[in-house]
Design a protein around this motif. Structure first.
Motif: not given
Lengths: 157, 269
Positions: B12-33
């Protein structure tokens, strides 16, 4: 009324009463006549009937269970005076023909006077008169009178 | 066959905390809409995202703890807690607050989900040791999620049918039927309503959507065929849990509409 035809409605009662399949058709026609309905109505959907016809189907359906006592709660309340009289006549006839005890709850004094043998006047959940229909209803003329003379308990207060 | 396909399994490819922070961008998209069209959901999205992070992190640590301690009573406590929360959630979704519905739902979920879990873990998966939390907790989670929905749908539909079919039910009683016969149609409809989503899922699984567990196994490096085998078990398991739970809820709930003398209770009584 249950969904389906008049016959379906009678069939529900027949099933509950354990009427045998072979006897159903004949019994259904007999009961329709007894309720003064054309047996040809058996195949009609229940919701195509008039209110008065529905009440008669309900009567026939109840008779399917061979009851000893029928309890009818305001059977004529949705009917106009003419249809009411006709239905009450049918109901009166049933008590003669089938030797049924029939208890009818009604607000119409005239109905009680005309068709009842025994009358009980209930006011606010308590029996205020009970006895021979003519005696009890003798002095009552209009619906307001249904409450009867003042409640003795209340009057003495 | 499985052994020859080992090449299909990958680390499996490990996720780092930095990766998760980048994933927050997806939340920003939903908030934006949400902001853009003033849906009033922007705040909820933010709170929801925060709750997702907190709840899942907490569960993650809890699972690590339970796996590490590895005691049957801890696993049992976790399963019971899940059961209680699911019962509460199912009852909270009802419009009519019938006293006793929580108990009925709890018993239904306990029996419906519990028996299904035992069947699967003992007879199908052969979980070893029998309380192995790595299997029991995820399996029970999936079972409960579906059983909970079924319980809520069943109770809601039964209450609705008993309301709209009240004259019909009364007519049955007047003709001498007992409460079981009088409520047959409402019961039938409530059961159908609660089980149809599961039947539909069985029909389209793998075509319209890949189930979460299977996807997770595949991403985690499992052979897809092994993941499919597990998913098949899971689908059957959900069917059983949903059916058992729904029928217990409906039969238990039905009784509350009638008195001991087989009279229909007054509305709201």
């Amino acid at each position: 009324m249950f969904p389906g035809t008049v016959s379906d409605n009678l069939a529900v009662a027949a099933e509950l009463a354990g009427v045998q399949d072979g006897q159903f058709d004949q019994l259904a026609s007999e009961l329709m006549l007894l309720a003064e309905l054309e047996p040809s109505l058996l195949d009609r959907p229940g919701d195509e009937l008039s209110v008065g016809q529905k009440q008669r189907v309900n009567l026939a359906r109840a008779l399917m269970t061979s009851p000893e006592v029928l309890l009818l709660d305001e059977p004529t309340s949705a009917l106009d005076p003419e249809m009411s009289r006709a239905l009450m006549k049918t109901i009166g006839g049933l008590s003669e023909v089938r030797r049924l005890t029939i208890i009818v709850a009604t607000h119409r004094v005239s109905e009680a006077r005309k068709y009842a043998h025994h009358t009980v006047v209930i006011r606010e959940g308590r029996v205020v008169h009970s006895g021979d229909a003519e005696e009890v209803l003798g002095e009552l003329s209009d619906p307001e009178d249904l409450s009867g003379p003042p409640d003795p308990d209340e009057a003495s207060r | 066959m499985m052994q020859t396909l080992d090449v299909l399994e990958q680390p499996i490819l490990d996720l780092t905390w930095i990766d998760l922070t980048v994933a927050l961008g997806l939340v920003l998209i939903s908030i934006g809409v949400s902001r853009w069209h003033r849906t009033g959901l922007a705040r909820s999205f933010a709170v929801g995202a925060l709750r997702t992070v907190l709840q899942l992190t907490l569960v993650g640590y809890l699972l690590v703890y339970i796996f590490a301690i590895d005691r049957w009573y801890l696993v049992a406590a976790a399963l019971l807690l899940m059961l209680a929360v699911a019962s509460k959630a199912a009852v909270d979704r009802q419009d009519s607050k019938t006293p006793g519905l929580f108990g009925i739902t709890g018993v239904a979920l306990l029996l419906g989900s519990g028996l299904t879990l035992i069947y699967v873990s003992v007879m199908v998966v052969h979980v070893d040791p029998w309380y192995n939390p790595r299997y029991l907790i995820p399996l029970f989670g999936m079972i409960l999620g579906n059983a909970m929905n079924a319980a809520a749908l069943a109770a809601d539909r039964l209450a609705g049918e008993m309301e709209t079919r009240r004259p019909e039910v009364e007519a049955y009683l007047a003709l001498g039927a007992n409460s079981v016969r009088a409520a047959r149609e409402p019961v039938r409809r409530a059961l159908r309503a609660s089980m149809i989503p599961t039947v539909n899922t069985l029909m389209v699984v793998g075509i319209v959507s890949l189930p979460g567990m299977m996807t997770g196994q595949i991403i985690a490096g499992s052979n897809p065929l092994l993941a499919v085998q597990y998913q098949i078990v899971v689908m059957f398991m959900l069917g059983s849990a949903v059916a058992l739970t729904a029928v217990i809820v409906v039969l238990g709930y039905r009784r509350t509409f009638f008195t001991a003398a087989e009279q229909l209770r007054p509305k709201g009584g």
